[in-house]
Structure formats: structure tokens, C-alpha cells
Scaffold this motif. Structure first.
Motif, PDB file in Angstrom:
ATOM      1  N   SER A   2       0.829  -1.185   0.000  1.00 59.40           N
ATOM      2  CA  SER A   2       0.000   0.000   0.000  1.00 59.40           C
ATOM      3  C   SER A   2       0.868   1.240   0.000  1.00 59.40           C
ATOM      4  N   GLY A   3       0.401   2.299  -0.710  1.00 55.53           N
ATOM      5  CA  GLY A   3       1.155   3.533  -0.777  1.00 55.53           C
ATOM      6  C   GLY A   3       0.943   4.369   0.463  1.00 55.53           C
ATOM      7  N   ARG A   4       1.722   5.427   0.556  1.00 56.53           N
ATOM      8  CA  ARG A   4       1.588   6.330   1.682  1.00 56.53           C
ATOM      9  C   ARG A   4       0.275   7.092   1.568  1.00 56.53           C
ATOM     10  N   PRO A   5      -0.352   7.395   2.699  1.00 51.96           N
ATOM     11  CA  PRO A   5      -1.614   8.129   2.655  1.00 51.96           C
ATOM     12  C   PRO A   5      -1.396   9.563   2.181  1.00 51.96           C
ATOM     13  N   HIS A   6      -2.428  10.134   1.598  1.00 52.36           N
ATOM     14  CA  HIS A   6      -2.362  11.515   1.135  1.00 52.36           C
ATOM     15  C   HIS A   6      -2.506  12.447   2.337  1.00 52.36           C
ATOM     16  N   ILE A   7      -1.526  13.318   2.511  1.00 46.46           N
ATOM     17  CA  ILE A   7      -1.497  14.227   3.661  1.00 46.46           C
ATOM     18  C   ILE A   7      -1.834  15.633   3.198  1.00 46.46           C
ATOM     19  N   VAL A   8      -2.771  16.239   3.867  1.00 43.77           N
ATOM     20  CA  VAL A   8      -3.174  17.620   3.568  1.00 43.77           C
ATOM     21  C   VAL A   8      -2.730  18.511   4.723  1.00 43.77           C
ATOM     22  N   LEU A   9      -2.100  19.622   4.391  1.00 43.54           N
ATOM     23  CA  LEU A   9      -1.668  20.573   5.403  1.00 43.54           C
ATOM     24  C   LEU A   9      -2.493  21.852   5.324  1.00 43.54           C
ATOM     25  N   ARG A  10      -2.728  22.437   6.485  1.00 41.76           N
ATOM     26  CA  ARG A  10      -3.369  23.749   6.537  1.00 41.76           C
ATOM     27  C   ARG A  10      -3.057  24.390   7.883  1.00 41.76           C
ATOM     28  N   ASP A  11      -3.366  25.672   8.008  1.00 38.76           N
ATOM     29  CA  ASP A  11      -3.196  26.355   9.283  1.00 38.76           C
ATOM     30  C   ASP A  11      -4.314  25.959  10.239  1.00 38.76           C
TER      31      ASP A  11
END
Length: 203
Positions: A2-11
Motif C-alpha cells: 500500500s502507498g503512503r496516505p495523502h497528507i493535507v496541510l493547513r493552518d
């Protein structure tokens, strides 16, 4: 594989209070088995209510040159870090990025959450012309220390903490003891001089 999970960044914002309390509590709970240093660190940790956390977020986000970045996977906050812009010392203009509170949920460690947060923090530092990056992590946190050392961070200082009430109490006690000791020494010297004077008269 399995690939790495999609990470979303925000303030971060005030509405993240509940999720961030849960994240901090989860990370604090995971460190309870890391020895006496972890126990000492735990004594400084107090889980806040959501209202307090929201007020603290509002206070911190209102500080100049401070940023709180959160990492989300599938809409859940799984990591966070705090970035502060400062100077190397109070008397020069060498800008420093100070990274604190590198928190990653134990359920999502080794999934590039920390490196993604640090990359965003480094970009923030570059935007503010920071020449040095300083990361502060708890003394007992062995894994973060190993990770930071691996990517090139060197130890440059030791951060110590004490409750304000204990510090004031101990400083007051030390000052009082010093005065009492000084008074006792002065009394002994006076008595010795008087004894010596009497011995001279008798002689």
C-alpha cells in the motif's frame, strides 16, 4: 504494497480545538511507558477542556510571527506543529525558526507525517529569511530525537521546566536561608570578638 496516505496541510484555527486536544492526549498517553523522564514530562501535562483549548488557540494564533500547522489524513487531524520566528539572541538580527510541539498520532507514525510538517515549517522559515532552524522536543521522546538527529539536527541547548509556584517558593526559601545564614555568621563573629576582648582584659 500500500502507498503512503495523502497528507493535507493547513493552518490551525479555533474550530480545531476538540481535534487537537484529542491529538495531544493521544500522544501524551503513548509516552507513558517511556521511563522516569516521561513521568516528569507528564507532570507538566494537563488535558484542557475544549473551551480552554479554543481560547489558547485564539491567543497563540494572534501572536506575531507564530503559525500552527496541522496535518490531515482523510479529513482527520493526525499531526501538528508550532512555528515561531525569532532572533538567535535578543541583540542581533540573525533570524531563527523555532519548531515546537511536533505531534503525530501514534496510529499514523512512519507515514511521513512528521517530515511533511517539517517541510512546511522549513518553507515558512525560508519565507521569513531564517538562517537557523531550532526544534524543541521532550527529553524523553527518543524516536523524535533519533529522527531529528538523522536528518541533521544537533543538540545546542537543554530546556528545563518547573512550575512557577515551585520556582518562587524555592527562590524565596533560598533567599531566606541565605539571610539567616548571614545573620548567624555575623552573630558568631560578634560573640567571638567580645570573647577575645574579655580574654585580653583578663590577661
Amino acid at each position: 504494497m500500500s502507498g503512503r496516505p495523502h497528507i493535507v496541510l493547513r493552518d490551525a484555527d479555533r474550530e480545531d480545538a476538540h481535534a487537537l486536544v484529542a491529538l495531544w492526549a493521544e500522544c501524551a498517553g503513548a509516552s507513558q511507558d517511556e521511563g522516569s523522564e516521561a513521568f516528569t514530562q507528564q507532570s507538566l501535562w494537563r488535558e484542557p477542556g475544549v473551551a480552554e483549548a479554543a481560547a489558547a488557540l485564539e491567543f497563540n494564533l494572534g501572536q506575531r510571527d507564530k503559525r500552527i500547522i496541522v496535518a490531515l489524513i482523510d479529513g482527520e487531524i493526525v499531526g501538528a506543529t508550532v512555528c515561531t520566528i525569532g532572533t538567535l539572541t535578543p541583540i542581533n538580527l540573525t533570524r531563527v525558526l523555532i519548531i515546537t510541539e511536533i505531534q503525530v498520532s501514534p496510529r499514523f507514525r512512519r507515514k511521513s507525517v512528521a517530515s511533511t510538517l517539517l517541510s512546511a515549517a522549513a518553507s515558512y522559515g525560508e519565507e521569513h529569511n531564517c538562517e537557523i532552524v531550532v526544534a524543541a522536543v521532550p527529553a524523553h521522546a527518543r524516536e523524535p530525537h533519533r529522527y531529528l538527529t538523522k536528518i541533521g539536527f544537533n543538540q545546542i541547548s537543554t530546556v528545563r521546566a518547573i512550575q512557577a509556584s515551585k520556582l518562587r517558593s524555592r527562590l524565596t526559601m533560598k533567599a531566606t536561608n541565605s539571610r539567616d545564614t548571614g545573620k548567624l555568621i555575623a552573630v558568631r563573629r560578634t560573640l567571638r570578638r567580645r570573647t577575645d576582648a574579655r580574654d585580653v582584659l583578663r590577661g
